[in-house]
Design an enzyme around this catalytic site. Sequence first.
Site, PDB file in Angstrom:
ATOM      1  CG  HIS A 121      -2.102   1.285   1.277  1.00 32.03           C
ATOM      2  ND1 HIS A 121      -1.452   2.246   1.751  1.00 32.03           N
ATOM      3  CD2 HIS A 121      -3.116   0.812   1.224  1.00 32.03           C
ATOM      4  CE1 HIS A 121      -2.699   2.871   1.657  1.00 32.03           C
ATOM      5  NE2 HIS A 121      -3.860   2.224   1.228  1.00 32.03           N
ATOM      6  CG  ASP A 198       0.259  -2.057   6.146  1.00 26.99           C
ATOM      7  OD1 ASP A 198      -0.665  -2.117   6.797  1.00 26.99           O
ATOM      8  OD2 ASP A 198       0.109  -1.723   5.048  1.00 26.99           O
ATOM      9  CD  GLN A 201      -6.908  -4.418   4.404  1.00 26.17           C
ATOM     10  OE1 GLN A 201      -7.978  -4.993   4.508  1.00 26.17           O
ATOM     11  NE2 GLN A 201      -7.066  -2.906   4.057  1.00 26.17           N
ATOM     12  CE  LYS A 224      -7.316   0.144   6.238  1.00 23.78           C
ATOM     13  NZ  LYS A 224      -8.337   0.266   5.062  1.00 23.78           N
ATOM     14  CB  CYS A 361      -3.691   3.146  -1.586  1.00 28.07           C
ATOM     15  SG  CYS A 361      -4.931   4.678  -1.223  1.00 28.07           S
TER      16      CYS A 361
END
Length: 407
Positions: A121, A198, A201, A224, A361
């Site tokens: 991302h 990261d 997700q 999220k 993104c």
Amino acid sequence: MNAYEVKKLFPILDQQVNGHPLVYLDSAATAQKPLPVIEKIEDYYRRYNSNVHRGVHTLGTRATDEYEGAREKVRAFLNAGEAAEIIFTRGTTTALNMVARGYGDMHVQAGDEIVISLMEHHSNIIPWQQLAKRTGAVLKYLPLQADGTIALRDVEDTVNEKTKIVAVMHVSNVLGTVNPIAEIAAIAHKHGAVMVVDGAQSAPHMTVDVQALDCDFFAFSGHKLGGPTGIGALYGKRALLEQMDPVEYGGEMIDFVDLYDSTWKELPWKLEGGTPIIAGAIGMGAAIDFLHELGLEAIEQHEHMLVDYAFERLGEMEGLTIFGPDSRAGVITFQLGDIHPHDVATVLDAEGIAVRAGHHCAQPLMKWLEVTATARASFYVYNTKEDVDALAQGLIKVKEYFSDVLL
């Protein structure tokens, strides 16, 4: 609690959009909020709205207890070693920038190397680009296999003694690829590099154990996982957080201020300058409670079932291409013939179906896929097989509407 019962706890889903029942398939962008989260935030503003840490009055004490209680919930959620290793941020983007500035600027020099992957991302690309520009370091990319996965042999070939930082997303927001973080971290550590993850997700959709992954930093966003927007967290190993300089200076993070010099509080507060996002942290804590009640393993199994069913319903649709590996998290990214993804999303929206369209993104990944944009359906705890059926029927209508431009 099954998905139909869970869905009733999300008031926004009980509505019609363009004359059709809402089918929300954009949770990778932001998840909807369950009643327990909404009520917890309302309770804060109704009963004990106050700043934290600074006051001794009753409201301030209640707010501080809830705020620091939320930190402990995040610690347990990630299985961090101690609450001091949890820094509240505005979200994943802020957390990654904090590492690039607060840690990277101190430890990366000209000629050093930073390694990321082609699937990242933008939030896990640009901070490292800028760090490389500031320091004269070299930014290197892990290649992808044909199915959009990372091969450990490529990690071994790319990471070396010059590598100071390896930054990789846990789960791809486009491909659904679940990356082997523990194995990548082991390679990074073998060469003396730190591992930055990261987790935007992954944290909402599966059990995350930062100690088992042995990552050095892990970032995620509250919105999220069903929490409010504008709140997230950075996990960092204490020894590394101790080395970091604050990125923001001001109130809350200071120990003592003199005319020409100042000292900082201990962790975690030295990295949380200014009035914190109090309601956001409390709301995120409530979202974590909600996910624990449902069970992260059950959530992951539910999403795998939906992905398998989506492959079954969509996999044989003529003209439809699904990107990414067969084994994946709850994301289906696709193209439908020559129809632009924005047109696909517009027709689906007319049927009450919310999907994402664009480059997500992830423009370097789009270039690697040889497309400019894709459409994406992403699943969460409140989605059902009927939602997948609606998507399949909606795509048939898209094909009918644009039949003249299909290959």
